[in-house]
Design a protein around this motif. Structure first.
Motif, PDB file in Angstrom:
ATOM      1  N   CYS A 154     -31.984  38.099  14.721  1.00  0.00           N
ATOM      2  CA  CYS A 154     -31.268  39.087  13.909  1.00  0.00           C
ATOM      3  C   CYS A 154     -29.775  38.964  14.180  1.00  0.00           C
ATOM      4  O   CYS A 154     -29.367  38.669  15.294  1.00  0.00           O
ATOM      5  CB  CYS A 154     -31.688  40.506  14.269  1.00  0.00           C
ATOM      6  N   THR A 212     -27.825  36.925   7.060  1.00  0.00           N
ATOM      7  CA  THR A 212     -29.271  36.741   6.981  1.00  0.00           C
ATOM      8  C   THR A 212     -29.608  35.782   5.849  1.00  0.00           C
ATOM      9  O   THR A 212     -30.506  34.954   5.974  1.00  0.00           O
ATOM     10  CB  THR A 212     -29.964  38.102   6.777  1.00  0.00           C
ATOM     11  N   ARG A 270     -32.706  44.463   6.402  1.00  0.00           N
ATOM     12  CA  ARG A 270     -31.698  45.006   7.318  1.00  0.00           C
ATOM     13  C   ARG A 270     -32.276  46.261   7.958  1.00  0.00           C
ATOM     14  O   ARG A 270     -32.619  47.215   7.273  1.00  0.00           O
ATOM     15  CB  ARG A 270     -30.398  45.351   6.575  1.00  0.00           C
ATOM     16  N   ILE A 307     -29.157  43.737  11.550  1.00  0.00           N
ATOM     17  CA  ILE A 307     -29.158  45.059  12.171  1.00  0.00           C
ATOM     18  C   ILE A 307     -27.887  45.765  11.736  1.00  0.00           C
ATOM     19  O   ILE A 307     -26.786  45.257  11.948  1.00  0.00           O
ATOM     20  CB  ILE A 307     -29.211  44.953  13.711  1.00  0.00           C
ATOM     21  N   GLU A 367     -42.241  44.593  11.640  1.00  0.00           N
ATOM     22  CA  GLU A 367     -40.804  44.611  11.347  1.00  0.00           C
ATOM     23  C   GLU A 367     -40.406  46.037  10.953  1.00  0.00           C
ATOM     24  O   GLU A 367     -39.979  46.295   9.833  1.00  0.00           O
ATOM     25  CB  GLU A 367     -40.459  43.627  10.223  1.00  0.00           C
ATOM     26  N   ALA A 380     -33.475  38.724   9.996  1.00  0.00           N
ATOM     27  CA  ALA A 380     -33.103  40.068   9.564  1.00  0.00           C
ATOM     28  C   ALA A 380     -31.712  40.386  10.091  1.00  0.00           C
ATOM     29  O   ALA A 380     -31.156  39.646  10.903  1.00  0.00           O
ATOM     30  CB  ALA A 380     -34.110  41.093  10.084  1.00  0.00           C
TER      31      ALA A 380
END
Length: 173
Positions: free
Chosen positions: A21, A33, A100, A42, A148, A40
Motif C-alpha cells: 500500500c 496505486t 483506498r 491508505i 481488505e 491499495a
C-alpha cells in the motif's frame, strides 16, 4: 520499479506474495496505486488538500490592537483550523477509482515540534467528534472482500502532534 523488485524478492524468498500500500500523505502520492503497482492506497488524515479555511479569531479587533496581538500569538504564526470542518471535508471527498482504505485522526497539533511557527493545529477535537468521523468512515467504506477491510488511524500514540488514542488526563480511558 521498486514495487516490482519487492514482489520478485518476496517470491525468491518463498513468500506467496506481498500486499503493498502507498500512503497518500501529499498530493503527488495520490493515484500511485494505478501507476506504480500498489495493491491499495491508505488515505492520510489530515489530507492537506481538504483543509478548511483557517480560524480567524482576531478579525473584529481594531487594526492597531490586532498588530500588537499578532506579534505574540499562535494565531498568526500557525495555521489553526476547526477539527469538525476537516472531518466533514474529508468525508465529502469523492471515492477513489482504486482501492483506498479510509484514514481518520483523533486530533492534530504539531506545534510542539514546529517551535511555535508554521504548525497545523486542529482545535476542538473531542472524543465524540472523532467517534463520528470513525463511524462515518466505516459506514461509507465498501471493502472489496473481508481480507481488505481496514480503516487506518493516524495515530494511536503520536504525542508530539497532540494526536493519540492512549489514555490521557483530558479524556481518561
Amino acid at each position: 520499479g521498486t514495487v516490482a523488485r519487492w514482489r520478485t524478492r518476496a517470491a525468491e524468498l518463498g513468500l506467496p506474495g506481498i500486499y503493498l500500500c502507498n500512503v497518500e500523505s501529499v498530493p503527488k502520492d495520490k493515484g500511485l496505486t494505478l501507476t506504480a503497482g500498489f495493491d491499495a492506497a491508505i488515505e492520510f488524515a489530515p489530507d492537506w488538500e481538504c483543509l478548511p479555511p483557517p480560524f480567524q479569531p482576531l478579525f473584529r479587533l481594531p487594526v492597531r490592537m490586532q498588530e500588537r496581538i499578532n506579534r505574540q500569538t499562535v494565531w498568526t504564526r500557525n495555521q489553526v483550523f476547526e477539527y469538525d470542518d476537516l472531518r466533514d471535508r474529508m468525508l465529502a471527498k469523492p471515492q477513489a477509482p482504486y482501492l483506498r482504505f479510509p484514514g481518520v485522526t483523533p486530533s492534530w497539533d504539531n506545534s510542539a515540534r514546529r517551535k511555535n511557527e508554521n504548525a497545523y493545529i486542529f482545535r476542538n477535537s473531542t472524543a465524540s467528534s472523532y467517534e463520528a468521523w470513525m463511524k462515518a468512515a466505516i459506514a461509507r467504506f465498501r471493502p472489496p472482500n473481508s481480507e481488505e477491510n481496514f480503516v487506518f488511524i493516524n495515530a494511536w500514540n503520536e504525542w508530539a502532534e497532540g494526536n493519540h488514542l492512549e489514555p490521557c488526563q483530558r479524556w481518561g480511558h
